[in-house]
Design a protein around this motif. Sequence first.
Motif, short mmCIF file in Angstrom:
data_model
loop_
_atom_site.label_atom_id
_atom_site.label_comp_id
_atom_site.label_asym_id
_atom_site.label_seq_id
_atom_site.Cartn_x
_atom_site.Cartn_y
_atom_site.Cartn_z
N ILE A 186 39.76 17.22 -7.78
CA ILE A 186 40.96 18.02 -7.47
C ILE A 186 41.61 18.54 -8.75
O ILE A 186 42.82 18.79 -8.79
CB ILE A 186 41.97 17.21 -6.63
CG1 ILE A 186 42.58 16.06 -7.45
CG2 ILE A 186 41.32 16.68 -5.37
CD1 ILE A 186 43.80 15.41 -6.80
N THR B 190 46.21 16.79 -0.97
CA THR B 190 44.96 16.26 -1.52
C THR B 190 44.72 14.80 -1.14
O THR B 190 43.61 14.30 -1.29
CB THR B 190 44.93 16.37 -3.06
OG1 THR B 190 45.87 15.45 -3.65
CG2 THR B 190 45.26 17.77 -3.52
N SER C 296 41.25 12.61 -0.76
CA SER C 296 40.95 11.49 -1.64
C SER C 296 40.68 10.22 -0.84
O SER C 296 39.72 9.48 -1.12
CB SER C 296 42.10 11.26 -2.62
OG SER C 296 41.74 10.30 -3.59
N ALA D 98 38.90 19.56 1.99
CA ALA D 98 38.99 20.32 0.74
C ALA D 98 39.55 21.71 1.01
O ALA D 98 40.38 22.23 0.24
CB ALA D 98 37.62 20.41 0.08
N ALA E 59 43.29 21.61 1.59
CA ALA E 59 44.06 21.32 0.38
C ALA E 59 44.00 22.43 -0.66
O ALA E 59 44.53 22.29 -1.76
CB ALA E 59 43.54 20.02 -0.25
N LEU F 286 41.29 23.61 -2.17
CA LEU F 286 40.40 23.18 -3.25
C LEU F 286 39.02 23.83 -3.21
O LEU F 286 38.15 23.44 -3.98
CB LEU F 286 40.26 21.66 -3.22
CG LEU F 286 41.48 20.92 -3.80
CD1 LEU F 286 41.49 19.47 -3.37
CD2 LEU F 286 41.48 21.02 -5.32
#
Length: 387
Positions: free
Chosen positions: A281, A307, A311, A361, A364, A366
Amino acid sequence: MGNSLMLPRTGGGLYEYKLAGTAPIASPSVPLQGRIAFSAVHVVCDPFAEAEPLLGAAIDWQTTMAYRHHLWTLGLGVAEAMDTAQRGMGLDWVRAKELIGLSLKEANSVQGKIACGAGTDQLLPGPQVTIDEVIRAYEEQCEYIESRGGQVILMASRALAAAAKSPEDYERVYGTILRQASRPVILHWLGDMFDPALAGYWGERNVDAAMDVCLRIIHAHQDKVDGIKISLLDADKEVQMRRKLPNGVRMYTGDDFNYPDLILGDEQGYSHALLGIFDAIAPVAAAAIHALDQGDAAQYRALFDPTVPLSRHIFRRPTYAYKTGIVYMAYLNGHQSHFRMLGGAEGARSILHLAELFTLADQAGLLAQPELAVHRMKRVLALAGIE
């Protein structure tokens, strides 16, 4: 290429997933100030090497170094040759030495922040190993790092965990190494959820008793201790220990479940960061800490909080398999051309796990190149028989 794809669901069948359309996070253009933030960084294997994955560590050095430069451009530090790099789980000391030497050279070329893991992985843990051999193994690795101008992260030792008979053995080993250190080191307390061979570290099974041993060592050698990274996935224990550290000794959170709260801190202090999840991240981590530097706690939370589900998913049990998710993120985001890992560890997670990682992902912000990520997700699905 489209903004949707078919993903597998638990229990069988497929469903259509439409990307959230979240714009990728813009990275800060100024150095981070309020917190020290290390990313424990992965290595990229060489998919064209003749060595069988289970028998040798073949590394693509150019791509591996390029990823470190990516982190430095974001203002993050690199924690080299740690467990995220599959240290002791595909990466042996011979290859780790080469990795450390190259990374230190590259860091110097751009004034990038770096610290390197020193362990005892020359030794095969077992009853035959003595405390003196553990000390000599640590000495060899610390000397290698410091002789090249690097800062040491003193990693937890499987060999010491197997050889030690009491907390005094830990105090002897760490005391000997710390007295010899030429500059303050970062200690690393890695919980057995990350490495089962480290159960009972510091000579105590009870976490509070183990913490007392570790704190005794730190207080006895505080001039040689920059800080300690603890990876216990227990925010309360980290805060408890943080408040007992001597002045000038930092707490580096290794808690990949609770890092936003721990880095933000409270009225009595905060944690710096040395985290494997920062590999995955990195742009958001840098932007969030930059927001904190600007006094914008709301933006910090807005960036970091989305995030956390990702995680927690990447680090779900068995926690030591988290490296698969870290490398998969690098593959989805175009930092490497393949999803292959040392020791064949790309097979450590299910296709359902990787599919959920993809959605988290995306949510978020990302996925730096969404169309590329969709294309690569489809490739991996096809390998699993899902087309």
